[in-house]
Scaffold this motif. Sequence first.
Motif, mmCIF file in Angstrom:
data_model
loop_
_atom_site.group_PDB
_atom_site.id
_atom_site.type_symbol
_atom_site.label_atom_id
_atom_site.label_comp_id
_atom_site.label_asym_id
_atom_site.label_seq_id
_atom_site.Cartn_x
_atom_site.Cartn_y
_atom_site.Cartn_z
ATOM 1 N N ILE A 21 0.822 -1.213 0.000
ATOM 2 C CA ILE A 21 0.000 0.000 0.000
ATOM 3 C C ILE A 21 0.860 1.269 0.000
ATOM 4 O O ILE A 21 0.653 2.150 -0.848
ATOM 5 C CB ILE A 21 -0.979 -0.003 1.188
ATOM 6 N N PRO A 22 1.841 1.424 0.906
ATOM 7 C CA PRO A 22 2.661 2.647 0.845
ATOM 8 C C PRO A 22 3.499 2.744 -0.428
ATOM 9 O O PRO A 22 3.702 3.845 -0.947
ATOM 10 C CB PRO A 22 3.556 2.550 2.085
ATOM 11 N N GLN A 165 0.357 1.921 9.335
ATOM 12 C CA GLN A 165 -0.585 3.033 9.353
ATOM 13 C C GLN A 165 -1.693 2.849 8.325
ATOM 14 O O GLN A 165 -2.851 3.202 8.586
ATOM 15 C CB GLN A 165 0.173 4.336 9.114
ATOM 16 N N ALA A 166 -1.341 2.286 7.168
ATOM 17 C CA ALA A 166 -2.369 2.022 6.156
ATOM 18 C C ALA A 166 -3.408 1.045 6.692
ATOM 19 O O ALA A 166 -4.614 1.192 6.444
ATOM 20 C CB ALA A 166 -1.719 1.466 4.892
ATOM 21 N N ALA A 171 -8.732 0.335 8.844
ATOM 22 C CA ALA A 171 -9.641 -0.332 9.779
ATOM 23 C C ALA A 171 -10.538 0.684 10.483
ATOM 24 O O ALA A 171 -11.744 0.454 10.665
ATOM 25 C CB ALA A 171 -8.833 -1.134 10.795
ATOM 26 N N TRP A 172 -9.957 1.798 10.889
ATOM 27 C CA TRP A 172 -10.741 2.853 11.545
ATOM 28 C C TRP A 172 -11.774 3.430 10.579
ATOM 29 O O TRP A 172 -12.920 3.684 10.964
ATOM 30 C CB TRP A 172 -9.809 3.941 12.042
ATOM 31 N N LEU A 173 -11.373 3.627 9.337
ATOM 32 C CA LEU A 173 -12.279 4.189 8.337
ATOM 33 C C LEU A 173 -13.486 3.283 8.129
ATOM 34 O O LEU A 173 -14.625 3.761 8.027
ATOM 35 C CB LEU A 173 -11.531 4.376 7.013
ATOM 36 N N VAL A 174 -13.254 1.969 8.081
ATOM 37 C CA VAL A 174 -14.342 1.017 7.879
ATOM 38 C C VAL A 174 -15.234 0.930 9.118
ATOM 39 O O VAL A 174 -16.464 0.891 9.019
ATOM 40 C CB VAL A 174 -13.777 -0.376 7.523
ATOM 41 N N ALA A 175 -14.612 0.892 10.301
ATOM 42 C CA ALA A 175 -15.363 0.671 11.539
ATOM 43 C C ALA A 175 -16.037 1.929 12.077
ATOM 44 O O ALA A 175 -17.147 1.857 12.615
ATOM 45 C CB ALA A 175 -14.434 0.097 12.607
ATOM 46 N N VAL A 176 -15.367 3.073 11.934
ATOM 47 C CA VAL A 176 -15.845 4.298 12.579
ATOM 48 C C VAL A 176 -16.189 5.392 11.576
ATOM 49 O O VAL A 176 -17.164 6.116 11.725
ATOM 50 C CB VAL A 176 -14.787 4.825 13.590
ATOM 51 N N LEU A 187 -3.711 7.102 15.869
ATOM 52 C CA LEU A 187 -3.594 5.878 15.073
ATOM 53 C C LEU A 187 -2.198 5.738 14.474
ATOM 54 O O LEU A 187 -1.619 4.644 14.453
ATOM 55 C CB LEU A 187 -4.642 5.869 13.959
ATOM 56 N N MET A 188 -1.645 6.849 13.993
ATOM 57 C CA MET A 188 -0.310 6.795 13.417
ATOM 58 C C MET A 188 0.748 6.568 14.488
ATOM 59 O O MET A 188 1.711 5.822 14.288
ATOM 60 C CB MET A 188 -0.033 8.070 12.617
ATOM 61 N N LEU A 189 0.553 7.183 15.651
ATOM 62 C CA LEU A 189 1.455 6.937 16.777
ATOM 63 C C LEU A 189 1.398 5.470 17.193
ATOM 64 O O LEU A 189 2.442 4.822 17.409
ATOM 65 C CB LEU A 189 1.067 7.831 17.953
ATOM 66 N N ALA A 190 0.188 4.928 17.292
ATOM 67 C CA ALA A 190 0.025 3.530 17.677
ATOM 68 C C ALA A 190 0.709 2.596 16.676
ATOM 69 O O ALA A 190 1.293 1.578 17.061
ATOM 70 C CB ALA A 190 -1.458 3.190 17.790
#
Length: 224
Positions: A21-22, A165-166, A171-176, A187-190
């Motif tokens: 992806i990147p 990060q991708a 995952a966040w985009l789909v779930a939230v 999210l990027m820090l995590a």
Amino acid sequence: MTSSTKWDKLIPAAIILFSVIPVLGGALRLGELGGGAEITPDNARFFASPVPVVVHAITASVYCVLGAFQFSPGFRRSRPSWHRTAGRILVLCGLLGALSGLWMTVFYPKPDDVGVLLTGTRLVFGTAWVAFIALGFAAIRRRDVTGHRAWMIRGFAIGLGAGTQAVTLSAWLVAVGTPDRLSKALLMLASWLINLAVAEWIIRRQVKPSRATVQVRAALRESR
């Protein structure tokens, strides 16, 4: 096929797959710049100063794909000269990727979804990327193979952060839904922290003595 042979192939393949992806994102950015795409508020900064993003896209992609093969023990053992040559290329690409990323963080205009937290996080991990590579290079110059491997694994973990990060952002985009400024930063820090945690697990797993080694050491102590 032996277990070690399977890992020799599976680990590089998994890393390359994780980098797709990147790497594709960088290729699309280069195509956008080279093809004269329409200038929008989202890409205007890249057209205004294209060199840093071009350098970052190319060097980071080479770093991830070429670096994947350094995680194959059998490949390293069978091609030691390739390992050294690839290592020099990786040092150069890693430093250029990190420094160009730092330049963009400092000097590019900030998009609306990039705040102080994300900017600071990028500066910290970009600087750590440079430091880890420098420490790894210094270690091998001292013939400290264990230290060299550890620092280079940590550096690679940061360099591969865009892949994690991708995954987390998708995952966040789909779930939230679309992440806000704070959510994106966290999210990027995590993602970087996850990569470094995995790197530390790999490092400690490599330096942990095998059961056979422990038994031999115990036998030697008992015979004294």
